[in-house]
Write a protein that holds these residues in place. Structure first.
Motif, PDB file in Angstrom:
ATOM      1  N   ARG A 124       7.244  -1.530   5.791  1.00  0.00           N
ATOM      2  CA  ARG A 124       7.577  -0.120   5.148  1.00  0.00           C
ATOM      3  C   ARG A 124       6.586   0.336   4.234  1.00  0.00           C
ATOM      4  NH1 ARG A 124      13.237  -2.137   3.385  1.00  0.00           N
ATOM      5  NH2 ARG A 124      14.837  -2.615   5.776  1.00  0.00           N
ATOM      6  N   THR A 125       5.059   0.081   4.389  1.00  0.00           N
ATOM      7  CA  THR A 125       4.285   0.575   4.401  1.00  0.00           C
ATOM      8  C   THR A 125       3.841   2.321   4.431  1.00  0.00           C
ATOM      9  OG1 THR A 125       2.847  -0.945   4.867  1.00  0.00           O
ATOM     10  CG2 THR A 125       3.632  -1.478   2.832  1.00  0.00           C
ATOM     11  N   LEU A 126       3.303   3.079   3.573  1.00  0.00           N
ATOM     12  CA  LEU A 126       2.682   4.190   4.350  1.00  0.00           C
ATOM     13  C   LEU A 126       1.813   4.188   5.156  1.00  0.00           C
ATOM     14  CD1 LEU A 126       3.633   6.379   1.092  1.00  0.00           C
ATOM     15  CD2 LEU A 126       4.686   6.065   3.030  1.00  0.00           C
ATOM     16  N   ILE A 127       1.079   2.411   4.522  1.00  0.00           N
ATOM     17  CA  ILE A 127      -0.114   2.357   5.911  1.00  0.00           C
ATOM     18  C   ILE A 127       0.004   0.870   6.685  1.00  0.00           C
ATOM     19  CG2 ILE A 127      -2.354   1.834   5.296  1.00  0.00           C
ATOM     20  CD1 ILE A 127      -3.443   2.983   2.615  1.00  0.00           C
ATOM     21  N   GLN A 128      -0.917   1.271   7.804  1.00  0.00           N
ATOM     22  CA  GLN A 128       0.513   0.402   8.553  1.00  0.00           C
ATOM     23  C   GLN A 128      -1.131  -0.056   9.397  1.00  0.00           C
ATOM     24  OE1 GLN A 128       3.021  -1.339   9.338  1.00  0.00           O
ATOM     25  NE2 GLN A 128       3.740  -0.444   7.609  1.00  0.00           N
ATOM     26  N   LYS A 129      -2.301   0.271   8.834  1.00  0.00           N
ATOM     27  CA  LYS A 129      -3.464  -0.695   9.151  1.00  0.00           C
ATOM     28  C   LYS A 129      -4.348  -0.966   7.846  1.00  0.00           C
ATOM     29  CE  LYS A 129      -3.368   1.808  13.703  1.00  0.00           C
ATOM     30  NZ  LYS A 129      -4.891   2.838  14.478  1.00  0.00           N
ATOM     31  N   THR A 130      -4.730  -2.087   8.467  1.00  0.00           N
ATOM     32  CA  THR A 130      -5.919  -2.530   7.005  1.00  0.00           C
ATOM     33  C   THR A 130      -7.017  -2.104   7.424  1.00  0.00           C
ATOM     34  OG1 THR A 130      -7.177  -4.180   8.496  1.00  0.00           O
ATOM     35  CG2 THR A 130      -5.184  -5.358   7.355  1.00  0.00           C
ATOM     36  N   SER A 131      -7.407  -1.456   8.045  1.00  0.00           N
ATOM     37  CA  SER A 131      -8.776  -0.588   7.923  1.00  0.00           C
ATOM     38  C   SER A 131      -8.673   0.316   7.335  1.00  0.00           C
ATOM     39  CB  SER A 131      -9.543  -0.076  10.111  1.00  0.00           C
ATOM     40  OG  SER A 131      -8.564   0.538  10.712  1.00  0.00           O
ATOM     41  N   ASP A 132      -7.487   1.018   7.060  1.00  0.00           N
ATOM     42  CA  ASP A 132      -7.524   2.720   6.958  1.00  0.00           C
ATOM     43  C   ASP A 132      -7.579   2.545   5.188  1.00  0.00           C
ATOM     44  OD1 ASP A 132      -6.720   4.029   8.628  1.00  0.00           O
ATOM     45  OD2 ASP A 132      -4.614   3.272   9.110  1.00  0.00           O
TER      46      ASP A 132
ATOM     47  N   ILE B 148       5.076 -10.548  -5.806  1.00  0.00           N
ATOM     48  CA  ILE B 148       5.314  -9.221  -4.383  1.00  0.00           C
ATOM     49  C   ILE B 148       5.996  -8.640  -5.145  1.00  0.00           C
ATOM     50  CG2 ILE B 148       5.427  -9.118  -2.397  1.00  0.00           C
ATOM     51  CD1 ILE B 148       5.455 -12.272  -1.945  1.00  0.00           C
ATOM     52  N   ILE B 149       5.355  -7.239  -4.957  1.00  0.00           N
ATOM     53  CA  ILE B 149       6.069  -5.609  -5.279  1.00  0.00           C
ATOM     54  C   ILE B 149       5.984  -5.114  -3.992  1.00  0.00           C
ATOM     55  CG2 ILE B 149       5.944  -3.556  -6.061  1.00  0.00           C
ATOM     56  CD1 ILE B 149       6.573  -6.777  -8.556  1.00  0.00           C
ATOM     57  N   GLY B 150       7.382  -4.878  -3.642  1.00  0.00           N
ATOM     58  CA  GLY B 150       7.076  -4.267  -2.241  1.00  0.00           C
ATOM     59  C   GLY B 150       7.317  -2.537  -2.204  1.00  0.00           C
ATOM     60  N   PRO B 151       6.884  -1.489  -0.776  1.00  0.00           N
ATOM     61  CA  PRO B 151       6.668  -0.931  -0.895  1.00  0.00           C
ATOM     62  C   PRO B 151       7.718   0.544  -1.508  1.00  0.00           C
ATOM     63  CG  PRO B 151       6.725  -1.468   1.252  1.00  0.00           C
ATOM     64  CD  PRO B 151       7.339  -2.747   0.232  1.00  0.00           C
ATOM     65  N   GLU B 152       7.508   1.897  -1.057  1.00  0.00           N
ATOM     66  CA  GLU B 152       9.133   2.733  -1.626  1.00  0.00           C
ATOM     67  C   GLU B 152       9.815   2.165  -0.286  1.00  0.00           C
ATOM     68  OE1 GLU B 152       5.734   3.771  -1.261  1.00  0.00           O
ATOM     69  OE2 GLU B 152       5.171   5.349  -2.971  1.00  0.00           O
ATOM     70  N   GLY B 153      11.022   2.014  -0.018  1.00  0.00           N
ATOM     71  CA  GLY B 153      11.826   1.319   0.406  1.00  0.00           C
ATOM     72  C   GLY B 153      12.530   0.261   0.567  1.00  0.00           C
TER      73      GLY B 153
ATOM     74  N   LEU C  89       0.438  -0.823   0.017  1.00  0.00           N
ATOM     75  CA  LEU C  89       0.009   0.231   0.117  1.00  0.00           C
ATOM     76  C   LEU C  89       1.012   1.034  -0.213  1.00  0.00           C
ATOM     77  CD1 LEU C  89      -2.765  -1.746   2.780  1.00  0.00           C
ATOM     78  CD2 LEU C  89      -2.916  -0.025  -0.090  1.00  0.00           C
ATOM     79  N   THR C  90       0.383   1.842  -1.019  1.00  0.00           N
ATOM     80  CA  THR C  90       1.079   2.957  -0.863  1.00  0.00           C
ATOM     81  C   THR C  90       0.475   4.395  -1.266  1.00  0.00           C
ATOM     82  OG1 THR C  90       3.142   4.710  -2.593  1.00  0.00           O
ATOM     83  CG2 THR C  90       1.409   3.478  -3.697  1.00  0.00           C
ATOM     84  N   GLN C  91       0.835   5.348  -1.433  1.00  0.00           N
ATOM     85  CA  GLN C  91      -0.227   6.541  -1.964  1.00  0.00           C
ATOM     86  C   GLN C  91      -0.905   6.555  -2.857  1.00  0.00           C
ATOM     87  OE1 GLN C  91       3.216   9.895  -3.268  1.00  0.00           O
ATOM     88  NE2 GLN C  91       4.103  10.237  -1.678  1.00  0.00           N
TER      89      GLN C  91
END
Length: 242
Positions: A112-120, A194-199, A84-86
């Motif tokens: 390292r994803t920008l979002i850390q909660k599934t609810s978001d 699997i594609i990772g986030p920024e970082g 998850l990212t911008q």
């Protein structure tokens, strides 16, 4: 010819009443007239050439002229696990990878994803599904790609694919094994990426993926943005496997 996905239950008769949202689009945006031909899709892999027999904003109707298998679905099924990212980046990935031919999207949360909660991410699912459907219609897909709710990384690894699939994790620190090598040695028709986030991924996450049957591979010598990597990787898979 304009294309519209509607649920399979509408195709029980040769005369179809179109959903209100599509009827309004036909009248207000496209300004189609009685006698105009459209393509209706049942999301089961079939498409129906149809002619409008009634046009109004509350409900349009169409008569089926012919049915055929949709030619727009690739033989290879791709499941894309994407960090998850911008919003703009993530929606670009959904749109372009749908056009390319991805079958299933699984948004994932890593360290390292920008979002850390599934609810978001839950409240964004309706918008994301609409983006995917519109991209599927535009690119002449025969099925709408599936979109999973966001999952934690370990949970996504467990649910992402079958044992017969080729499982690949794109990792910038992999120096020896390329995605091309793995694809050219593979004889199946299911691939999980699997594609990772920024970082990127942590070493622990790479090891966890390997324990789940994933093979670390490289996309090349250059470091790509995650949206570039996702689009490029999906294209490479379908170029090699069809």
């Amino acid at each position: 010819m304009h294309r519209f996905f509607i649920s399979a239950e509408h195709f029980q008769t040769a005369e179809i009443s179109l959903p209100r949202e599509i009827s309004q689009q036909i009248c207000r945006v496209l300004r189609l007239k009685i006698g105009s031909e459209i393509m209706l899709l049942d999301d089961l892999g079939f498409e129906y050439v149809s002619r409008l027999t009634e046009v109004n904003e509350s409900q349009c109707t169409a008569s089926i002229l012919s049915k055929q298998t949709s030619p727009g679905e690739p033989a290879t099924q791709i499941t894309l696990l994407i960090g998850l990212t911008q919003r703009e980046k993530f929606e670009l990935i959904l749109q372009k990878c749908t056009e390319i031919g991805v079958t299933t999207f699984i948004p994932i949360i890593t360290t390292r994803t920008l979002i850390q909660k599934t609810s978001d991410a839950d409240d964004k699912l309706p918008r994301w599904k609409k983006i995917i459907q519109e991209a599927a219609e535009q690119s002449h897909r025969g099925r709408i790609p599936l979109l999973s709710p966001a999952l934690k990384y370990a949970e996504a690894l467990a649910k992402s694919t079958t044992e017969d699939a080729l499982k690949l994790i794109l990792w910038e620190d992999e120096a020896n094994l390329s995605i091309k090598q793995q694809l050219r040695a593979f004889k199946g028709n299911q691939v999980s990426l699997i594609i990772g986030p920024e970082g990127g991924f942590s070493l622990e996450e790479v090891e966890l993926a390997k324990a789940s049957g994933y093979i670390p591979v490289s996309l090349g010598k250059r470091i790509l943005r995650m949206e570039t990597a996702a689009i490029h990787a999906a294209g490479v898979v379908l170029y090699e496997l069809g």
